[in-house]
Every structure is written in structure tokens, then in C-alpha cells.
Design an enzyme around this catalytic site. Sequence first.
Site, PDB file in Angstrom:
ATOM      1  N   CYS A  81      18.842  -2.680   2.357  1.00  0.00           N
ATOM      2  CA  CYS A  81      18.242  -3.976   2.043  1.00  0.00           C
ATOM      3  C   CYS A  81      17.890  -4.135   0.569  1.00  0.00           C
ATOM      4  O   CYS A  81      17.339  -5.160   0.172  1.00  0.00           O
ATOM      5  CB  CYS A  81      17.019  -4.226   2.914  1.00  0.00           C
ATOM      6  SG  CYS A  81      15.703  -3.035   2.636  1.00  0.00           S
ATOM      7  N   HIS A 119      10.314  -7.701  -9.125  1.00  0.00           N
ATOM      8  CA  HIS A 119      10.047  -8.623  -8.020  1.00  0.00           C
ATOM      9  C   HIS A 119      10.093 -10.073  -8.459  1.00  0.00           C
ATOM     10  O   HIS A 119      10.336 -10.971  -7.655  1.00  0.00           O
ATOM     11  CB  HIS A 119       8.740  -8.245  -7.334  1.00  0.00           C
ATOM     12  CG  HIS A 119       8.914  -6.982  -6.565  1.00  0.00           C
ATOM     13  ND1 HIS A 119       8.599  -5.759  -7.093  1.00  0.00           N
ATOM     14  CD2 HIS A 119       9.475  -6.748  -5.364  1.00  0.00           C
ATOM     15  CE1 HIS A 119       8.922  -4.835  -6.214  1.00  0.00           C
ATOM     16  NE2 HIS A 119       9.452  -5.402  -5.162  1.00  0.00           N
ATOM     17  N   GLU A 163      13.404   4.939   0.314  1.00  0.00           N
ATOM     18  CA  GLU A 163      13.432   4.475  -1.078  1.00  0.00           C
ATOM     19  C   GLU A 163      12.828   5.484  -2.044  1.00  0.00           C
ATOM     20  O   GLU A 163      12.601   5.186  -3.210  1.00  0.00           O
ATOM     21  CB  GLU A 163      12.790   3.096  -1.224  1.00  0.00           C
ATOM     22  CG  GLU A 163      11.518   2.877  -0.461  1.00  0.00           C
ATOM     23  CD  GLU A 163      11.035   1.423  -0.501  1.00  0.00           C
ATOM     24  OE1 GLU A 163      11.615   0.597  -1.201  1.00  0.00           O
ATOM     25  OE2 GLU A 163      10.037   1.142   0.173  1.00  0.00           O
ATOM     26  N   ASP A 169      14.012   0.644  -5.252  1.00  0.00           N
ATOM     27  CA  ASP A 169      13.103   1.743  -5.575  1.00  0.00           C
ATOM     28  C   ASP A 169      13.821   3.081  -5.607  1.00  0.00           C
ATOM     29  O   ASP A 169      13.487   3.944  -6.418  1.00  0.00           O
ATOM     30  CB  ASP A 169      11.951   1.784  -4.561  1.00  0.00           C
ATOM     31  CG  ASP A 169      10.876   0.783  -4.937  1.00  0.00           C
ATOM     32  OD1 ASP A 169      10.485   0.757  -6.115  1.00  0.00           O
ATOM     33  OD2 ASP A 169      10.437   0.004  -4.070  1.00  0.00           O
TER      34      ASP A 169
HETATM   35  C1  PEP Z   1      13.841  -1.793  -2.386  1.00  0.00           C
HETATM   36  O1  PEP Z   1      13.074  -1.058  -3.002  1.00  0.00           O
HETATM   37  O2  PEP Z   1      15.078  -1.708  -2.460  1.00  0.00           O
HETATM   38  C2  PEP Z   1      13.303  -2.838  -1.513  1.00  0.00           C
HETATM   39  C3  PEP Z   1      14.091  -3.534  -0.722  1.00  0.00           C
HETATM   40  O3  PEP Z   1      11.972  -3.096  -1.582  1.00  0.00           O
HETATM   41  P1  PEP Z   1      11.301  -3.941  -2.773  1.00  0.00           P
HETATM   42  O4  PEP Z   1      12.402  -4.466  -3.641  1.00  0.00           O
HETATM   43  O5  PEP Z   1      10.493  -5.004  -2.165  1.00  0.00           O
HETATM   44  O6  PEP Z   1      10.486  -2.885  -3.453  1.00  0.00           O
HETATM   45 MG    MG Z   2      10.993  -1.073  -2.448  1.00  0.00          MG
END
Ligand code: PEP
Ligand code: MG
Length: 581
Positions: free
Chosen positions: A504, A191, A433, A457
Site C-alpha cells: 500500500c 504526507h 514498514e 516507510d
Molecule cells: C507507508 O509507509 O508506505 C504507508 C503506506 O504508510 P504512510 O505513508 O501513511 O506512512
Molecule cells: Mg507508513
Amino acid sequence: MQKLQGIPVSPGIAIGEAMVMDNEGFRIPRRFVARDAVDEELDRLAKAIAAASAEIASHRDAIAQELGEKYAAIFDAHLQMLQDARLRSELEEMIRHRHYSPEYAVSRTLRHYSQVFQRLDSAHLAERAADIFDIEKRLLRHLLGHRREGIAHLTSPVLVLAHNLTPSETANLDRHFVLGFVTEIGGPSSHTAIVAEALEIPAIVGTGPFLADVSGGELVIIDGDKGFVILQPDEETLAHYRHKVEANLSAAVLLEALRDLPATTADGVQISLYGNIEFPYEVTHCVNRGAEGIGLYRTEFLYLGSEIEPTEEVHYQAYSQVLQAMGDKPVIIRTFDLGADKVPHLPQPEDERNPCLGLRSIRLALRHLPMFRTQLRAILRASVLGNLQIMFPLITTLLELRQAKMVLADVMEDLDEHGIDFNRDLPIGMMVEVPAAVIMIDRFVEEVDFLSIGTNDLIQYTLAVDRSNKDVVGLYNPADPAVLRLIAMAIDAAKKKPVPITMCGQMSGNPNYTMLLLGLGLRQFSVAPAALPEIKNICRRVTLADCKEVTNRVATMENARDITNYLREELKRRVPGFGNA
Ligand code: PEP
Ligand code: MG
């Protein structure tokens, strides 16, 4: 000049002064001290050693009293090391003759000692390296004293070089002054990396240790395209990168021309491009690049950017800002996805050994119902302001989805009772995910209005690779055939029902995968705003027939490396001049 290789996580070039952060997140000052300040600096070192020794001695006595002399011996060893004559003279020599600052001398010398321990082939000796590290920290704490400062108060542009930055530290970076950052640890989809994209600054993670070789104020180049960090660049390198900065600006201007053009393929298939945001201010980046909506609003950053839990009003204001800026375009608000590396100021579960498999995301929300309900109330209240859709993260079982929906229904009832207006037909979606969700996807599509594939994920859980761990970065690969099969299953199930499906995760903003994903049937992408023009450019230049060919060929391949190489070549071949708009 020194050149390091790390993992590029946010593109672009940054050139500027280094600001070095120690492992505890505090600034390490410049390397050199003025010639006439040497005596003063030696005195500072002596005082720091004395204070650190006194501190250790008092801990020693306290432990001896509580647990006995045997346990106090650990501190004796620390004291001996700290007062070692050889160490002392090495430090003094560095300050007196090389004019190093005491902080720099301490860091450099003790890190060298700890490397010697680590190199020796013995687990026991390697553990002693941790003791040396402890001494380094203690001495630095005394040396820096009240001068210890975080990164919150900057007054001039800097490149932040740190051992690690947590997502909350990154969320609090001053975006007016931080031109880029590098961390010694971290993986490609951590993140921290995602926030770098949000800030639209070049960033590199996972370089391995290098902070001992650099000092605050030195000139550094961050090449966020290739993952290079260049310390003390020579004139030629500097000129090369200055030229690249200019070239990048020109390319960006060319891509800007795509802003108001549709993302339709060369054979007329309509593609929707949405933006991912972490902070409300990014909505402008999305609008400026022609996003057709917000496909993912990571609301957990509301919690990470603040010392206290956000109130309903804070949530409401943030959502209103985004909805108002987007007009009637869809805005998918994901309920908070906290836990794992995104840790706010919540009581932490004790001894969480596998945080990615622990109490995170929707699980955490369902355990902290008052906190979850506060957010849901704000989302519902904001739902009358625009085209808001709600999405639950990390759904693993049907029961979990139903529980989340039940809490939402309960909050709706509550608002009804109080006569508060909201959109009763608010579309409800879920992130895909976790492999379990894909395996059960035919059931999930019966209970949601839309799906969004979170590849960050999904890859982590499919391949059992921690997305933020640089040591297994080679195993984290979106092109793994197992991951691709899961993606295909999710898209097929969504089409069959039909419900809309978006992707996403970071994979959707990576140009190498655009053709493959189109060929798999994906028609809606949600990407970091900076990636919008490039993905649109590819969509407009390929035909679906091309993409299907690519996908069919990939289906015959057995490993991620072959697939990645093939995709890279195909992109070059089918989109000549890729990157030049
Ligand atoms: C993902 O896991 O691809 C996602 C978009 O969520 P995050 O990256 O915030 O875990
Ligand atoms: Mg995620």
C-alpha cells in the site's frame, strides 16, 4: 516567465491565480499597489516599522532586567537593523517608484539581505541570516495585522504556493477552491504529498526558495506530471499547457473504460486492485474507478483535520460511511499512525530530535491507551456493517504486535460486557514498514491474518533517508536492491504461510514498478484512487512470464539507478503507447 523544477507528487496540470503563503502559513497579498495609494502604503510601512521597533525595545528591556544587558544586546542588533536608514530608503523606493506593496517590498529586500549573509562562507554570518528572517517576520506580522488570513476561507479558485504545508494544513485545504499546490520544501513520500493525491490535484514539493519571486494573483502553471512550476507563463507556454489539459481529459476518459474490467494479466493471472484513502469522501473515487476494496484507510487524518481529538462517534460515523459505500468489499482500517510529520494537537514530546525514530504510530497508540481504545471501540462497533479488517501500523517487534492485539482483545471484552455487537472474527493485519519486521517476518506471519507492505516507510528506514526531506531525495529510491530484497522476503514469507499480502506504499501505484512487483509475486496492490486505472491497464497488458523475466534481470543489478532506467525502458517496450490507455 520563470520555470522552476521541483518533485512532482501528484499528477495533472493546473493553471490559475497564485495564492502565496508566507512561512507561517499566512497569505502574502498582491505585489502591486495602486498609484494613488502610494502615500497611504508608505504610511503603513512607517507604522509597521515603529510598532516592530517598540516591540523589540520592550523585549530588550524585559530581557535586560531578567538576564542582564549582555543578553539584551541581541535585541539591540535587531533594532539597529530595523532602523537602518539604507533599509528604510530601499523599502520606500520600492513602494514609491515600483508601486510594490509594503509586504512585498519587505519580503523581497530582507530575503535578499539574508541571502547575502548565507552566501558568505562563515557559519557565524550564516546564522545572522536567521536574525534578518526574524525581522522580516516581525514586520510582516505588523503589516498584515488583522488582514492575516489562513487558507481555510477561500472564495475563488487558486494555486497555493507555500514554503511548507503540514499534513494538517493540507488536510484542511478547501478542495473546491484549491486547484493545485507547490511547496518549497518536502520530499516525494511526505504526507503532504499523499494528501495532494487524495485531493486529486496536481502538486509539486521541494522546489527550493522561489516565493520571493511571485506575488498573489499572478498567473501560474503547475505541471504535476513533470514537476515544473511556471511563473508568469508566456502565451506559447500557456497554449501548450491548455492543450495538455485537454489531452489529459481524453486519456482519462479512455482509462475510465477499464473501470468494470478485471485486473487480470494477459496470461490470465488474477490481480486485486484496492484503493488507499485518507478521507471518507474518497471512497467515491475508489468506487468510480472500480476498486475491489479499500486497502488502506489512513485514519490519522481524522485527527489532523480537527482542532480536537475525535470522539468515538466521529470515528464511528467516518468508518460507517466508508463501509456502507463499499458494500461487502473489504475495507482495511489502519489504526492511527500519528507522529513524525503527522502531528495532531497532542502534547508534543519535548525536544524530539528524530521524530521518525521517536514516539510515532503504534508506539504512540500504546502510550496513549484511552485514545487508542476510543478508536478501537469505534472500529469494532463498525465491524458489523461490512467487510472490515483492522491493521496496525509500524509494527517493529513481536511484543508490540502482541500488545496491540491485547488492547484490542480487552476492548472486545469491554464491548461484550456492555452487550455491544461486533465481529469477533475480524481479520487482524499489520503493516510491514520497518526492516526489523521483515527480518522477523517468518514469526510475524504466525500471528496475523494479513500483511501490507508500507514502502514509504520501509524505504525511509532501510536506506536511512527522511522521506519528507528534499535534500536527500536523490537517496530515497524504491528501486534500491536492498529495498527490493526486503520486499521479496516479505512476499515469499506471506506466500509460504500462506497469508494475504498487499502493498500500500506509493511504490505500488507507480507504473514503473508494476511488472517488477508482479514478477516478485505480488497479487494485491493498494494505490491512490487516481492511479487505479493506470495500474490496471498495465496488469492487463503484460504476462506473468514477461514480469518474471524483468524481475530476474533486476536481481542481477546492483544499483537503483540502473534498475530504474531498466524498468522505465521495459515499461515502454512491453506496454507500447503506455499512458494512452
Ligand atoms: C507507508 O509507509 O508506505 C504507508 C503506506 O504508510 P504512510 O505513508 O501513511 O506512512
Ligand atoms: Mg507508513
